[in-house]
Scaffold this active site. Structure first.
Site, PDB file in Angstrom:
ATOM      1  CG  ASN A  20      -6.783   8.679 -12.123  1.00 48.78           C
ATOM      2  OD1 ASN A  20      -7.792   8.821 -11.296  1.00 48.78           O
ATOM      3  ND2 ASN A  20      -6.333   8.174 -13.003  1.00 48.78           N
ATOM      4  CD1 TRP A  21      -6.739  10.476  -5.072  1.00 55.38           C
ATOM      5  CD2 TRP A  21      -8.731  10.289  -3.861  1.00 55.38           C
ATOM      6  NE1 TRP A  21      -6.720  11.125  -3.896  1.00 55.38           N
ATOM      7  CE2 TRP A  21      -7.823  11.015  -3.467  1.00 55.38           C
ATOM      8  CE3 TRP A  21     -10.157  10.164  -3.591  1.00 55.38           C
ATOM      9  CZ2 TRP A  21      -8.200  11.935  -2.316  1.00 55.38           C
ATOM     10  CZ3 TRP A  21     -10.368  10.851  -2.270  1.00 55.38           C
ATOM     11  CH2 TRP A  21      -9.400  11.615  -1.713  1.00 55.38           C
ATOM     12  CE  LYS A  22      -4.770   4.821 -11.919  1.00 54.70           C
ATOM     13  NZ  LYS A  22      -3.926   4.203 -12.657  1.00 54.70           N
ATOM     14  CG  HIS A  30      -6.762   6.564 -16.947  1.00 52.00           C
ATOM     15  ND1 HIS A  30      -6.192   5.347 -16.927  1.00 52.00           N
ATOM     16  CD2 HIS A  30      -5.640   7.388 -16.274  1.00 52.00           C
ATOM     17  CE1 HIS A  30      -5.378   5.123 -16.225  1.00 52.00           C
ATOM     18  NE2 HIS A  30      -4.729   6.462 -15.626  1.00 52.00           N
ATOM     19  CD  GLU A  75      -6.516   2.542 -14.644  1.00 52.15           C
ATOM     20  OE1 GLU A  75      -6.994   3.167 -14.111  1.00 52.15           O
ATOM     21  OE2 GLU A  75      -4.782   2.499 -14.541  1.00 52.15           O
ATOM     22  CD  GLU A  83      -1.632   8.738 -16.770  1.00 52.99           C
ATOM     23  OE1 GLU A  83      -1.265   9.045 -15.612  1.00 52.99           O
ATOM     24  OE2 GLU A  83      -2.586   7.879 -16.999  1.00 52.99           O
ATOM     25  N   GLY A  86       0.936   1.568 -12.425  1.00 50.67           N
ATOM     26  CA  GLY A  86       0.855   1.008 -11.312  1.00 50.67           C
ATOM     27  C   GLY A  86       1.848  -0.160 -11.359  1.00 50.67           C
ATOM     28  CB  SER A 110       5.535   4.073 -11.502  1.00 42.98           C
ATOM     29  OG  SER A 110       4.924   3.047 -11.753  1.00 42.98           O
ATOM     30  N   GLY A 148      -1.381   8.326  -9.782  1.00 44.59           N
ATOM     31  CA  GLY A 148      -2.506   7.289  -9.171  1.00 44.59           C
ATOM     32  C   GLY A 148      -1.906   6.947  -7.689  1.00 44.59           C
ATOM     33  N   GLY A 149      -1.248   5.809  -7.666  1.00 42.10           N
ATOM     34  CA  GLY A 149      -1.011   5.081  -6.293  1.00 42.10           C
ATOM     35  C   GLY A 149      -0.500   6.261  -5.292  1.00 42.10           C
TER      36      GLY A 149
END
Ligand code: 13P
Length: 249
Positions: free
Chosen positions: A10-12, A95, A97, A167, A173, A213, A234-235
């Site tokens: 998930n590149w966001k 998500h 966010e 999640e 993150g 993470s 993500g990251g």
């Protein structure tokens, strides 16, 4: 039948078209022999180019959101027909966010999940508790509620094919990964919730991912747990060496 593990990035809100094309061109050869299903959730604007690059490869494209109406006066939104036309396979829905910053609710998550199916794609439905909820001892009830509301009125066949991503918000993150036991406990709870709502067969088929993470150094342990069918990342999905290792995990 054994569930196929999924490595979903998930590149966001990261990478424009140029960076995306460059990155995905390197990802494709790096993951071509993976036994996992490899999925990249890229920003809307990158989807046309990334989908063209991924056509005929084992990398599938996901959108990070979608509106539940097909068309109309909904300024700024993107619909199911628009995504399906581009060759999108999965849509990440709900998500944390989006729930926190964009007023996503359990009700809209459910409407979106139905709309994703209506256009021949598959939802990756996210759930997860805050640290406060965990400390209050209400994480189980919270997750069960999110799952029940997200799946409302979906058929056995739909639930068997979809993906649920657990999640925990406190692990996103933050570099603070849930332990594999903590992640397994909730992924198991989610599967049992599906068994209660549907049946054992559906529960054994649904894929449950862990997110928060995930990195190359912990994916093996996490993905090796009985009820964890891969990760939503993500990251680490933005770094080639990390993503290669996770995809091939
Ligand atoms: P991180 O992997 O950066 O913690 O993000 C997890 C996530 O939110 C994936 O959807």
């Amino acid at each position: 039948m054994a569930r196929v593990k999924m490595a979903a990035g998930n590149w966001k809100m990261n990478n424009g078209v140029k960076a995306a094309v460059e990155f995905v061109s390197q990802v494709i050869p790096a993951v071509k022999d993976s036994n996992n299903e490899v999925v990249l959730g890229v920003p809307f604007v990158c989807i046309p180019d990334v989908a063209k690059l991924c056509a005929g490869t084992n990398v599938k494209v996901a959108a990070q959101n979608m509106y539940f109406k097909d068309s109309g006066a909904y300024t700024g939104e993107v619909s199911g027909p628009m995504l399906a036309e581009l060759g999108v396979s999965y849509v990440i829905i709900g998500h944390s966010e989006r729930r926190e910053y964009f007023a996503e609710t359990d009700e809209t998550v459910n409407l979106k999940a139905k709309a994703v199916f209506a256009h021949g794609m598959t939802p990756i439905i996210c759930c997860g508790e805050t640290l406060e909820q965990r400390e209050l001892g209400i994480k189980d009830e919270w997750i069960r509620m999110q799952v029940k509301l997200a799946l409302k009125d979906l058929t056995d066949e739909q639930v068997s094919s979809l993906v649920i991503a657990y999640e925990p918000i406190w692990a996103i993150g933050t570099g603070k990964t849930a332990t594999s036991e903590q992640a397994q406990e909730i992924c198991h709870l989610i599967r049992e919730c599906v068994a209660e709502l549907y049946n054992r067969e559906v529960a054994d088929a649904v894929r449950v991912l862990y997110g928060g993470s995930v990195k190359a150094s912990n994916c093996q342990e996490l993905f090796g747990m009985a009820d964890i069918d891969g990760g939503l990342v993500g990251g680490a999905s933005l770094k080639l060496d990390e993503w290669q290792a996770i995809s091939n995990c």
